[in-house]
Motif scaffolding. Structure first.
Motif, mmCIF file in Angstrom:
data_model
loop_
_atom_site.group_PDB
_atom_site.id
_atom_site.type_symbol
_atom_site.label_atom_id
_atom_site.label_comp_id
_atom_site.label_asym_id
_atom_site.label_seq_id
_atom_site.Cartn_x
_atom_site.Cartn_y
_atom_site.Cartn_z
ATOM 1 N N GLY A 392 0.733 -1.217 0.338
ATOM 2 C CA GLY A 392 0.266 0.361 0.057
ATOM 3 C C GLY A 392 1.030 1.816 -0.041
ATOM 4 N N THR A 393 2.481 1.335 -0.058
ATOM 5 C CA THR A 393 3.241 2.548 0.309
ATOM 6 C C THR A 393 4.248 2.441 -1.116
ATOM 7 O OG1 THR A 393 4.550 2.009 1.221
ATOM 8 C CG2 THR A 393 2.456 2.702 2.732
ATOM 9 N N THR A 394 4.511 3.221 -1.551
ATOM 10 C CA THR A 394 5.224 3.454 -2.900
ATOM 11 C C THR A 394 6.561 3.432 -2.086
ATOM 12 O OG1 THR A 394 4.001 4.600 -3.980
ATOM 13 C CG2 THR A 394 5.716 5.036 -4.504
ATOM 14 N N VAL A 395 7.429 2.976 -2.688
ATOM 15 C CA VAL A 395 9.431 2.281 -1.899
ATOM 16 C C VAL A 395 10.142 3.207 -3.000
ATOM 17 C CG1 VAL A 395 10.848 1.277 -1.113
ATOM 18 C CG2 VAL A 395 8.603 0.447 -0.848
ATOM 19 N N SER A 396 10.500 3.607 -3.055
ATOM 20 C CA SER A 396 11.177 4.077 -4.199
ATOM 21 C C SER A 396 13.278 4.368 -3.021
ATOM 22 C CB SER A 396 11.420 5.938 -4.150
ATOM 23 O OG SER A 396 11.580 6.801 -2.958
ATOM 24 N N LEU A 411 25.248 -7.024 -4.614
ATOM 25 C CA LEU A 411 24.646 -5.988 -4.883
ATOM 26 C C LEU A 411 25.356 -4.993 -6.274
ATOM 27 C CD1 LEU A 411 21.449 -5.250 -4.952
ATOM 28 C CD2 LEU A 411 22.360 -3.822 -3.280
ATOM 29 N N LYS A 412 24.519 -5.009 -7.343
ATOM 30 C CA LYS A 412 25.386 -4.127 -8.185
ATOM 31 C C LYS A 412 24.248 -2.977 -8.655
ATOM 32 C CE LYS A 412 29.147 -7.346 -9.771
ATOM 33 N NZ LYS A 412 29.505 -8.094 -10.765
ATOM 34 N N ILE A 413 24.639 -1.910 -8.691
ATOM 35 C CA ILE A 413 24.491 -0.863 -10.072
ATOM 36 C C ILE A 413 22.770 -1.340 -11.115
ATOM 37 C CG2 ILE A 413 23.654 1.875 -10.479
ATOM 38 C CD1 ILE A 413 25.981 2.463 -8.221
ATOM 39 N N GLY A 414 22.172 -1.453 -11.802
ATOM 40 C CA GLY A 414 21.465 -1.840 -12.402
ATOM 41 C C GLY A 414 21.112 -3.037 -11.523
ATOM 42 N N ASP A 415 20.749 -3.497 -10.925
ATOM 43 C CA ASP A 415 20.548 -5.194 -10.533
ATOM 44 C C ASP A 415 19.300 -4.844 -10.724
ATOM 45 O OD1 ASP A 415 22.107 -6.395 -10.748
ATOM 46 O OD2 ASP A 415 23.055 -6.480 -8.542
ATOM 47 N N ARG A 416 18.018 -5.725 -10.922
ATOM 48 C CA ARG A 416 17.564 -6.851 -10.234
ATOM 49 C C ARG A 416 16.404 -7.115 -8.744
ATOM 50 N NH1 ARG A 416 12.342 -4.807 -12.374
ATOM 51 N NH2 ARG A 416 10.868 -6.288 -13.021
ATOM 52 N N VAL A 417 16.142 -5.969 -7.877
ATOM 53 C CA VAL A 417 16.253 -6.821 -6.817
ATOM 54 C C VAL A 417 14.235 -6.684 -6.261
ATOM 55 C CG1 VAL A 417 18.233 -5.770 -5.792
ATOM 56 C CG2 VAL A 417 15.977 -4.259 -6.034
ATOM 57 N N VAL A 418 14.320 -8.281 -4.623
ATOM 58 C CA VAL A 418 13.512 -8.109 -4.176
ATOM 59 C C VAL A 418 13.805 -7.618 -3.187
ATOM 60 C CG1 VAL A 418 11.975 -9.948 -3.631
ATOM 61 C CG2 VAL A 418 13.106 -10.759 -4.983
ATOM 62 N N MET A 419 12.416 -6.412 -2.704
ATOM 63 C CA MET A 419 12.324 -5.892 -1.949
ATOM 64 C C MET A 419 11.154 -6.155 -1.039
ATOM 65 S SD MET A 419 14.357 -3.570 -1.957
ATOM 66 C CE MET A 419 13.761 -2.123 -1.009
ATOM 67 N N GLU A 420 11.410 -6.391 0.125
ATOM 68 C CA GLU A 420 10.522 -6.831 1.387
ATOM 69 C C GLU A 420 10.016 -6.054 2.393
ATOM 70 O OE1 GLU A 420 10.790 -10.595 3.267
ATOM 71 O OE2 GLU A 420 11.488 -9.344 5.003
ATOM 72 N N LYS A 421 8.940 -5.831 2.242
ATOM 73 C CA LYS A 421 8.663 -4.711 3.595
ATOM 74 C C LYS A 421 7.990 -5.851 4.915
ATOM 75 C CE LYS A 421 6.290 -1.064 3.643
ATOM 76 N NZ LYS A 421 5.759 0.322 4.074
ATOM 77 N N ALA A 422 8.580 -5.874 5.966
ATOM 78 C CA ALA A 422 8.246 -6.827 7.053
ATOM 79 C C ALA A 422 7.303 -5.379 7.937
ATOM 80 C CB ALA A 422 9.522 -7.270 8.230
ATOM 81 N N GLY A 423 6.420 -6.874 7.617
ATOM 82 C CA GLY A 423 4.953 -5.505 9.768
ATOM 83 C C GLY A 423 5.087 -4.918 9.099
ATOM 84 N N LYS A 424 5.035 -4.565 7.793
ATOM 85 C CA LYS A 424 4.817 -2.990 6.867
ATOM 86 C C LYS A 424 5.469 -1.701 7.729
ATOM 87 C CE LYS A 424 0.277 -3.773 5.826
ATOM 88 N NZ LYS A 424 -1.571 -3.292 5.757
ATOM 89 N N ILE A 425 6.718 -2.188 7.851
ATOM 90 C CA ILE A 425 7.743 -1.257 8.487
ATOM 91 C C ILE A 425 8.500 -0.940 7.859
ATOM 92 C CG2 ILE A 425 9.139 -0.243 10.519
ATOM 93 C CD1 ILE A 425 6.630 -2.881 12.480
ATOM 94 N N ILE A 426 9.337 -1.253 7.642
ATOM 95 C CA ILE A 426 10.607 -0.596 6.529
ATOM 96 C C ILE A 426 11.120 -1.909 5.534
ATOM 97 C CG2 ILE A 426 13.402 -0.823 7.324
ATOM 98 C CD1 ILE A 426 13.120 0.021 10.826
ATOM 99 N N PRO A 427 11.492 -1.327 4.771
ATOM 100 C CA PRO A 427 11.638 -1.786 2.931
ATOM 101 C C PRO A 427 13.067 -2.012 3.471
ATOM 102 C CG PRO A 427 11.179 0.318 2.387
ATOM 103 C CD PRO A 427 10.701 0.184 4.081
ATOM 104 N N HIS A 428 13.355 -3.071 2.700
ATOM 105 C CA HIS A 428 14.595 -3.620 2.886
ATOM 106 C C HIS A 428 15.235 -4.353 1.138
ATOM 107 C CE1 HIS A 428 13.105 -6.703 5.591
ATOM 108 N NE2 HIS A 428 14.277 -7.548 4.791
ATOM 109 N N VAL A 429 16.565 -4.611 1.723
ATOM 110 C CA VAL A 429 16.830 -5.502 -0.033
ATOM 111 C C VAL A 429 16.394 -7.255 0.134
ATOM 112 C CG1 VAL A 429 18.130 -6.384 -1.687
ATOM 113 C CG2 VAL A 429 17.265 -3.662 -1.266
ATOM 114 N N VAL A 430 16.108 -8.133 -0.474
ATOM 115 C CA VAL A 430 16.297 -9.281 0.542
ATOM 116 C C VAL A 430 17.117 -10.407 -0.953
ATOM 117 C CG1 VAL A 430 15.018 -11.576 0.182
ATOM 118 C CG2 VAL A 430 13.739 -9.486 1.109
ATOM 119 N N ARG A 431 17.103 -10.101 -2.227
ATOM 120 C CA ARG A 431 17.865 -10.562 -2.730
ATOM 121 C C ARG A 431 17.906 -9.735 -4.126
ATOM 122 N NH1 ARG A 431 13.599 -13.498 -2.750
ATOM 123 N NH2 ARG A 431 12.661 -14.336 -4.870
#
Length: 727
Positions: A392-396, A411-431
């Protein structure tokens, strides 16, 4: 005994009893192991440690009669084994019940309290009967107080260590809970696992099984993965799988290279004594630390549901900064006596529950990485992402935490990454989606110098963070002011990030107290870009208003490690004034509800610094509220129009900020909760309230809009849009 010993640079070569030197080296190495793995306070470099270990190995090889099973050299030695032996656990390793929201947690809390209440009533009736009396229906029996201890649920491999008379004799994996594999040969190599406890054998149980998790730090995993890829081998999948695989290696020398560690969280089989004799689980964890076993870190306590919810929220927010993987927070009843009353189910204890959170994922592209300098000088890489919607929120943007995390993710610039939000709190890169790489991706260069002031960055010894050591660094000051003025701290209106930068660049603010001297520099404020009369008036009014903020907000804003809103509120309620907090030592601070030994030590150390005390004195001279007796005792739960009531706030608010409305709820005697349950008395709903509104309506919970809530607590109606436009 032959007095000749092998020569080694810096060590004695003659007229020394090898037995004496061996004993001294073993004692020194055990002490340094404890300082490094348990206390996180190393006193010597890795090179010096290796030098001591090499000397001990040489002596033991020259004098085989001095060999001992608990020697530090046995941590990385030993012969490979032929295969694994299955061992039956004398006390089953039970699992823990899971809950996924506040409602289920509240129901578990209610069951705990009900069982303890019924037990207390039974005991009272038996005591009355023994005295020839009888309890009447009107005789009230107070509910027994309950303290909960919260630990991170480490995503590793469960392990049970058996010590006999203080010496490690066996280590067994959890297996199916009833039996597991004997991995003693590999467990000896784990950091945080002493081969001999640092305690008098007479003062500990004859047999004591310590249970916890074997794991690999994210920073170590990143290096292991990089080394493996550099060698052209297939990369390891994740820290947990690598830990499990390492414990099943037949050669302990190979396991030692994986840098596994151990964190303890409880006990299993105990004989010839009783771990419960320490009274509380928290006390026992501290005792483990003294024995030389590393317990789970960042433990918190709570005594009621609001405290539990607040502590869990703070712990979830801190998850991305941890150097190990977690998959929940375990809530335990602290008292061993109460645990006995609560008992066990067939598969799990009634006195513990694991709070887990839902996870939402989305895939996007990493477009850039920038580097921020925080209030402590810590340099944090921040990912710039192609905007994507998650829960429900936009992450940039998302924090990448440290250099090791970038390397761990490859991690490299240009990578396709999986983002996760745990408990609808903080987004972070998973893999990283490695299969989607095109070859156009570019490596991320972590700076060697501060991106703000150009001072050379320093890496914390034994840590993962790089910090700018320049205390005058504008980046550090910017981070401090941003935190100081934030909603969770002093909540200063009119002080945004761009204005903070302008104030620092113009030299108007060089310390936090300088903010309150800006009233004497009005003309210089007006000379700043985009600062007109109205903007300056709003800023100065916001600063003046913040002077009267309650003491707990000022204490929060001081940026003391481990001291957030929950701890600050507890200290304000206990002591009333900042002077009283400063006057107490670590031991007396630790006796306060919600304050443990780690937090108390952090507080005492901060206030012991003359520079920090000078800052407090400047705030006093500038007229900030340092507390009063009125703040010492929080309002009783029955005081106010919301006395004893539970309210949930949801949706997009227009009149109030979220922090403001929750503070109003507390001021009027109510509890601000985060999820709707049968205990909820009101739901305050803004626009786009969503599932909580539907749940409240289904449960028959009264729903208030913002104006109805304001009227309930006695606030005047808000100005209409037309009135504001005319003004």
């Amino acid at each position: 005994m032959d007095s000749t010993v092998p020569s080694n640079d810096g060590f004695p070569t003659a007229d020394v009893d090898p037995a004496d030197e061996v004993k001294q080296l073993r004692d020194d190495l055990r002490r340094h192991n404890r300082l490094y793995y348990v206390e996180a306070k190393p006193e010597i470099t890795d090179r010096e440690y290796d030098r001591l270990m090499r000397r001990l190995i040489d002596l033991e090889e020259a004098h085989p009669e001095l060999a001992a099973d608990d020697s530090p050299t046995r941590r990385v030695g030993g012969e490979p084994i032929a295969g694994f032996v299955t061992v039956e656990h004398r006390t089953p390793m039970l699992s823990v019940e899971n809950v996924y929201d506040e409602t289920a947690l509240a129901e578990w809390d209610a069951r705990v309290r009900k069982r303890l209440r019924e037990h207390a009533a039974d005991e009272a009736r038996q005591a009355a009967k023994a005295a020839g009396q009888e309890l009447g229906d009107g005789d009230e029996i107070p509910d027994p107080p309950v303290t909960y201890l919260l630990e991170y649920k480490i995503d590793g491999v469960a392990l049970a260590l058996l010590y006999e008379r203080g010496v490690l004799v066996r280590a067994v994996t959890r297996g199916d809970g009833a039996r597991g594999d004997d991995v003693t040969h590999n467990a000896r190599t784990l950091g945080g696992v002493p081969l001999r406890l640092n305690a008098d054998p007479a003062a500990i149980p004859e047999e004591c099984e310590v249970r916890g998790e074997a794991y690999i730090r994210n920073s170590d995993f990143a290096q292991l993965r990089a080394d493996r890829e550099a060698a052209g081998d297939e990369a390891y999948a994740n820290p947990r799988n690598l830990t499990a695989g390492s414990l099943k290696l037949l050669d302990p020398a190979l396991c030692a290279k994986r840098k596994l560690r151990f964190l303890a969280h409880g006990t299993g089989y105990v004989s010839g004594g009783d771990a419960a004799a320490f009274g509380e689980h928290g006390t026992f964890l501290n005792e483990l630390r003294r024995w030389g076993i590393a317990p789970t870190p960042e433990v918190r306590t709570a005594t009621d549901m609001p405290g539990l919810v607040a502590a869990i929220g703070e712990m979830i927010e801190a998850v991305p900064s941890l150097d190990f993987e977690v998959d929940g927070i375990v809530v335990k009843v602290d008292s061993h006596a109460q645990r006995e009353v609560l008992g066990l189910r067939s598969k799990s204890p009634r006195w513990a529950v694991a709070f887990k959170w839902e996870k939402w994922e989305a895939v996007t592209t990493l477009t850039d990485v920038t580097f921020q300098v925080g209030k402590t000088g810590r340099v944090t890489p921040v990912a710039a992402l192609k905007p994507v919607e998650i829960a429900g929120t936009t992450v940039s943007r998302a924090s990448l935490h440290n250099r090791d995390e970038i390397e761990r993710l490859d991690l490299k610039i240009g990578d396709r990454v999986v983002m996760e939000k745990a408990g609808k709190i903080i987004p972070h890169v998973v893999r990283v989606e490695l299969e989607e790489r095109t070859g156009d991706e570019t490596p991320i260069a972590f700076p060697t110098d501060c991106p703000i002031c150009s001072h050379m960055l320093l890496r914390e010894e034994g840590g993962v963070d790089f910090r700018c050591p320049n205390e005058a660094c504008p980046g550090r000051l910017r981070g401090s002011i941003k935190y100081f003025s934030s909603r969770k701290a002093m909540d200063v209106d009119g002080l945004g990030e761009k204005l903070i930068d302008a104030l620092i660049d113009a030299g108007l603010v060089k310390s936090l107290p300088d903010l309150y001297r800006l009233k004497d520099r009005r003309e210089e404020l007006l000379a700043l870009e985009r600062m007109g009369e109205t903007s300056v008036d709003n800023l100065l009014a916001g600063l003046e208003k913040s002077k009267s903020q309650p003491m707990w907000r000022l204490l929060t804003s001081l940026n003391i490690r481990h001291v957030g809103n929950t701890v600050s509120r507890a200290l304000a309620g206990e002591f009333g004034t900042l002077d009283e907090v400063m006057r107490h030592d670590a031991d007396s601070l630790a006796a306060t509800d919600e304050i443990g030994g780690i937090i108390a030590a952090s507080l005492a150390a901060w206030f012991a610094d003359p520079a920090n005390r000078a800052t407090v004195e400047e705030f006093r001279a500038l007229g900030l509220n340092l507390g009063s007796e009125a703040e010492k005792k929080p309002k009783a739960e029955t005081d106010g129009v919301l006395g004893g009531k539970s309210l949930v706030v949801t949706g997009t608010l227009t009149r109030f900020k979220r922090d403001e409305i929750e503070e109003l709820i507390r001021e009027h005697g109510g509890k601000a909760s985060s999820s709707v349950s049968k205990r909820t008395d009101y739901l305050v709903a803004g626009a786009r309230a969503g599932s909580k509104l539907a749940k409240a309506e289904k449960a028959g919970v009264p729903v208030l809009n913002e104006e109805e809530f304001a009227a309930l607590v006695g606030l005047p109606a808000a100005e209409s849009t037309e009135s504001k436009a005319e003004t």
